[in-house]
Design a protein around this motif. Structure first.
Motif, PDB file in Angstrom:
ATOM      1  N   HIS A   1      10.977  -2.447  -3.869  1.00  0.00           N
ATOM      2  CA  HIS A   1      11.623  -1.757  -2.761  1.00  0.00           C
ATOM      3  C   HIS A   1      11.846  -0.303  -3.174  1.00  0.00           C
ATOM      4  N   GLY A   2      12.387   0.462  -2.260  1.00  0.00           N
ATOM      5  CA  GLY A   2      12.648   1.868  -2.548  1.00  0.00           C
ATOM      6  C   GLY A   2      11.982   2.756  -1.511  1.00  0.00           C
ATOM      7  N   GLY A   3      12.295   4.054  -1.580  1.00  0.00           N
ATOM      8  CA  GLY A   3      11.855   4.990  -0.563  1.00  0.00           C
ATOM      9  C   GLY A   3      10.360   5.064  -0.373  1.00  0.00           C
ATOM     10  N   VAL A   4       9.595   5.183  -1.478  1.00  0.00           N
ATOM     11  CA  VAL A   4       8.144   5.293  -1.354  1.00  0.00           C
ATOM     12  C   VAL A   4       7.562   4.003  -0.787  1.00  0.00           C
ATOM     13  N   SER A   5       8.114   2.868  -1.185  1.00  0.00           N
ATOM     14  CA  SER A   5       7.634   1.593  -0.652  1.00  0.00           C
ATOM     15  C   SER A   5       7.924   1.472   0.839  1.00  0.00           C
ATOM     16  N   VAL A   6       9.095   1.915   1.258  1.00  0.00           N
ATOM     17  CA  VAL A   6       9.407   1.926   2.695  1.00  0.00           C
ATOM     18  C   VAL A   6       8.387   2.778   3.435  1.00  0.00           C
ATOM     19  N   TRP A   7       8.096   3.944   2.881  1.00  0.00           N
ATOM     20  CA  TRP A   7       7.125   4.855   3.496  1.00  0.00           C
ATOM     21  C   TRP A   7       5.758   4.183   3.623  1.00  0.00           C
ATOM     22  N   CYS A   8       5.302   3.501   2.576  1.00  0.00           N
ATOM     23  CA  CYS A   8       4.008   2.814   2.620  1.00  0.00           C
ATOM     24  C   CYS A   8       4.008   1.724   3.688  1.00  0.00           C
ATOM     25  N   ASP A   9       5.090   0.950   3.739  1.00  0.00           N
ATOM     26  CA  ASP A   9       5.162  -0.119   4.730  1.00  0.00           C
ATOM     27  C   ASP A   9       5.140   0.457   6.146  1.00  0.00           C
ATOM     28  N   GLN A  10       5.863   1.539   6.360  1.00  0.00           N
ATOM     29  CA  GLN A  10       5.840   2.186   7.672  1.00  0.00           C
ATOM     30  C   GLN A  10       4.432   2.644   8.042  1.00  0.00           C
ATOM     31  N   LEU A  11       3.734   3.231   7.079  1.00  0.00           N
ATOM     32  CA  LEU A  11       2.387   3.737   7.318  1.00  0.00           C
ATOM     33  C   LEU A  11       1.452   2.594   7.697  1.00  0.00           C
ATOM     34  N   VAL A  12       1.495   1.528   6.913  1.00  0.00           N
ATOM     35  CA  VAL A  12       0.609   0.388   7.152  1.00  0.00           C
ATOM     36  C   VAL A  12       0.947  -0.290   8.478  1.00  0.00           C
ATOM     37  N   GLN A  13       2.221  -0.554   8.705  1.00  0.00           N
ATOM     38  CA  GLN A  13       2.612  -1.236   9.939  1.00  0.00           C
ATOM     39  C   GLN A  13       2.322  -0.383  11.171  1.00  0.00           C
ATOM     40  N   GLY A  14       2.351   0.927  11.005  1.00  0.00           N
ATOM     41  CA  GLY A  14       2.133   1.818  12.137  1.00  0.00           C
ATOM     42  C   GLY A  14       0.678   2.024  12.504  1.00  0.00           C
ATOM     43  N   MET A  15      -0.246   1.513  11.682  1.00  0.00           N
ATOM     44  CA  MET A  15      -1.677   1.688  11.970  1.00  0.00           C
ATOM     45  C   MET A  15      -2.403   0.351  11.898  1.00  0.00           C
ATOM     46  N   PRO A  16      -2.169  -0.548  12.845  1.00  0.00           N
ATOM     47  CA  PRO A  16      -2.811  -1.859  12.791  1.00  0.00           C
ATOM     48  C   PRO A  16      -4.319  -1.817  12.984  1.00  0.00           C
ATOM     49  N   ASP A  17      -4.845  -0.681  13.445  1.00  0.00           N
ATOM     50  CA  ASP A  17      -6.291  -0.548  13.653  1.00  0.00           C
ATOM     51  C   ASP A  17      -7.017  -0.051  12.410  1.00  0.00           C
ATOM     52  N   VAL A  18      -6.293   0.241  11.331  1.00  0.00           N
ATOM     53  CA  VAL A  18      -6.890   0.751  10.097  1.00  0.00           C
ATOM     54  C   VAL A  18      -6.861  -0.351   9.039  1.00  0.00           C
ATOM     55  N   ASP A  19      -7.986  -0.604   8.411  1.00  0.00           N
ATOM     56  CA  ASP A  19      -8.043  -1.564   7.310  1.00  0.00           C
ATOM     57  C   ASP A  19      -7.540  -0.900   6.033  1.00  0.00           C
ATOM     58  N   PHE A  20      -6.560  -1.529   5.402  1.00  0.00           N
ATOM     59  CA  PHE A  20      -6.002  -1.014   4.156  1.00  0.00           C
ATOM     60  C   PHE A  20      -6.342  -1.952   3.000  1.00  0.00           C
ATOM     61  N   HIS A  21      -6.580  -1.353   1.858  1.00  0.00           N
ATOM     62  CA  HIS A  21      -6.719  -2.046   0.580  1.00  0.00           C
ATOM     63  C   HIS A  21      -5.750  -1.346  -0.356  1.00  0.00           C
ATOM     64  N   VAL A  22      -5.051  -2.078  -1.196  1.00  0.00           N
ATOM     65  CA  VAL A  22      -4.071  -1.480  -2.100  1.00  0.00           C
ATOM     66  C   VAL A  22      -4.512  -1.689  -3.542  1.00  0.00           C
ATOM     67  N   ILE A  23      -4.558  -0.619  -4.303  1.00  0.00           N
ATOM     68  CA  ILE A  23      -4.702  -0.695  -5.761  1.00  0.00           C
ATOM     69  C   ILE A  23      -3.347  -0.283  -6.333  1.00  0.00           C
ATOM     70  N   ALA A  24      -2.653  -1.247  -6.913  1.00  0.00           N
ATOM     71  CA  ALA A  24      -1.271  -1.041  -7.350  1.00  0.00           C
ATOM     72  C   ALA A  24      -1.192  -1.035  -8.872  1.00  0.00           C
ATOM     73  N   VAL A  25      -0.742   0.068  -9.438  1.00  0.00           N
ATOM     74  CA  VAL A  25      -0.426   0.139 -10.864  1.00  0.00           C
ATOM     75  C   VAL A  25       0.978  -0.424 -11.029  1.00  0.00           C
ATOM     76  N   THR A  26       1.105  -1.483 -11.818  1.00  0.00           N
ATOM     77  CA  THR A  26       2.385  -2.180 -11.966  1.00  0.00           C
ATOM     78  C   THR A  26       2.835  -2.156 -13.427  1.00  0.00           C
ATOM     79  N   GLY A  27       3.944  -2.843 -13.687  1.00  0.00           N
ATOM     80  CA  GLY A  27       4.479  -2.889 -15.047  1.00  0.00           C
ATOM     81  C   GLY A  27       3.811  -3.952 -15.888  1.00  0.00           C
ATOM     82  N   THR A  28       4.131  -5.207 -15.611  1.00  0.00           N
ATOM     83  CA  THR A  28       3.646  -6.305 -16.446  1.00  0.00           C
ATOM     84  C   THR A  28       2.538  -7.123 -15.796  1.00  0.00           C
TER      85      THR A  28
END
Length: 505
Positions: free
Chosen positions: A27-54
């Protein structure tokens, strides 16, 4: 941009979001922003490459069907598969790695960074990079290089132990080079730093348009965070050199850079981004989803929302609150938000500070709240005490809820607030306390600022404006694929300046 279109723009471009430590695993601000972006464009196909911790992080967001895949690349999980190079291949690797290290250590050799960086990416693609970096030869190469008399690091007399630490950090930091480089659509890094690696490689190999959005300034935040790291200065010099040159490479190669505020824009221009390739897009919220918060609490209350992290400046807020309570003994401070993995020590230190100042009974860590609007409604004033920010969601959400705010003057905060709240210097408990006391003692001013804040959000910072802005950008960039020169993908000969394994340096 990158010249004429090599192929027609698609009506619905595909987008690969590049994230680090955020969406969709936290969670957090950047994650909220990403979710808003994705949810706001249902006509765009998204793929996520996520750099994580473990690599063990669970999804924190429910993903819609047009998010076609999520690939994770942990920095601290098991090492990527691969075999260490030997013989001529090892010598070629060490030649490249020498140039890479020299670019980080010697200001006169910074031009070596880009070619060496992309050759290291080739080693990652053939499965030899990470095993090579875990080998003895890589650490001994650094131990010889940074002790050369003309380099600043030599004065600190770095040891082999330092070289092992720096090499280990580099091996982990470069792990996103193992990610596939998207050959289609657009790559969109939602921060600078390590998230940009797959986008830079895709742009280099395939001409894939690369879009960079910075909420905070990644490089500045690395400078701040490394001050507290336990490593000796030569180790920090290597890592900060990597982050600085990586930032410049990202700015240089992005088809477009989209800061969330003018403060970020200045950093990006200073880092080498041509002004014509910068387009400011503010964060936005849906005013209907964040309506006026309603009656204030009866007891004078300061509320805060965010993740419990040193960059949020909670020690300043707690010290300011202690000053407030001396004037208004009934006041309390409520802190809403989770503590990320690894942040437990910081929370404990903040709790200890509250006890030391004699306000522990009035300071409560509420943890994560199911409805963030409850956090804003809980206070007469909403506080923001960060030492670094971009264009913070918590601030514009609180403004949309009609709450008066006291915020630190960092990033785009002053742009967001205008004259609808009070802004104070960061790390200044006295100034923060003075502003909070003023608002607590003047209910009419508090109400006026809250009303002005909501109107400012409705006029300037709506989610619809943000989504429309990025939809236009995606369509603009979808036709920007450039032909890749033959020499980019051809096998390059290794430079002759290699320090062979075991050779003299």
């Amino acid at each position: 941009m990158h010249g004429p279109s090599a192929e027609p723009a698609s009506a619905t471009p595909s987008v690969t979001l590049l994230t680090e430590g955020t969406y969709p695993h936290s969670h957090g601000g950047v994650s909220v922003w990403c979710d808003q972006l994705v949810q706001g464009m249902p006509d765009v196909d998204f793929h996520v490459i996520a750099v994580t911790g473990t690599g063990r992080e669970a999804l924190a967001w429910e993903l819609p069907g047009h998010v076609k895949a999520v690939d994770t690349f942990p920095l601290w999980g098991p090492p990527p598969a691969g075999r260490a190079p030997r013989g001529p291949r090892l010598r070629r690797f060490l030649a490249t790695y020498e140039q890479f290290l020299l670019s980080l250590l010697d200001p006169a050799r910074e031009a070596l960074f880009a070619p060496a960086f992309y050759r290291l990416a080739d080693h990652a693609a053939d499965g030899t990079l990470f095993a090579a970096l875990r080998g003895e030869a890589a650490a001994r190469l650094l131990a010889r290089l940074w002790n050369r008399p003309h380099l600043a690091t030599a004065a600190a007399r770095p040891t082999l132990h330092d070289a092992l630490a720096a090499t280990d950090l580099l091996e982990h930091a470069l792990r996103p080079l193992a990610a596939p480089a998207p050959a289609e659509g657009i790559t969109h890094a939602v921060s600078g730093g390590l998230a940009t690696l797959p986008g830079l490689i895709a742009h280099h190999r395939h001409g894939t348009p690369f879009l960079l959005t910075e909420h905070g300034i990644y490089l500045r935040e690395r400078y701040l965070s490394f001050r507290a790291e336990p490593y000796r200065w030569p180790v920090k010099a290597v890592m900060l050199g990597l982050f600085r040159l990586l930032a410049e490479e990202g700015y240089r190669n992005a088809a477009l850079v989209t800061p969330g505020n003018r403060y970020n824009r200045r950093w990006e221009e200073h880092g080498g981004t041509p002004p014509e390739r910068i387009r400011t897009v503010y964060n936005g919220v849906d005013p209907a989803a964040f309506p006026p918060a309603g009656p204030e609490p009866d007891r004078p209350t300061l509320s805060w929302a965010g993740r419990v992290d040193p960059i949020k400046g909670l020690e300043t807020l707690i010290r300011a609150f202690a000053l407030v309570q001396k004037e208004i003994p009934d006041a309390r401070l409520r802190l809403f938000g989770g503590t990320p993995r690894g942040g437990e020590g910081y929370r404990t230190a903040c709790e200890g500070l509250a006890a030391e100042l004699g306000v522990a009974d009035a300071v409560t860590f509420e943890g994560r709240v199911d409805d963030i609007r409850d956090a804003y409604a809980a206070g007469n004033i909403v506080m923001l005490s960060s030492i670094s920010e971009g264009f913070p969601f918590t601030l514009i959400e609180a403004m949309s809820c009609g709450r008066a705010t006291v915020s630190t003057d960092v990033g785009g905060v002053r742009e967001a607030v205008g004259d609808s709240g009070l802004v104070v210097p960061p790390r200044d408990p006295e100034a923060m306390a003075k502003a909070a006391l003023r608002l607590l003692r003047e209910p009419e001013l508090r109400a006026k600022m809250g009303e002005s804040a909501r109107l400012r959000v409705i006029e300037q910072f709506t989610l619809r404006q943000t989504i429309d802005g990025f939809r236009d950008i995606y369509h603009d960039l979808s036709g920007l694929r450039r032909p890749v020169p033959v020499d980019v993908i051809a096998d390059r000969p290794a430079p002759v300046m290699a320090l062979a394994a075991g050779g003299a340096g």
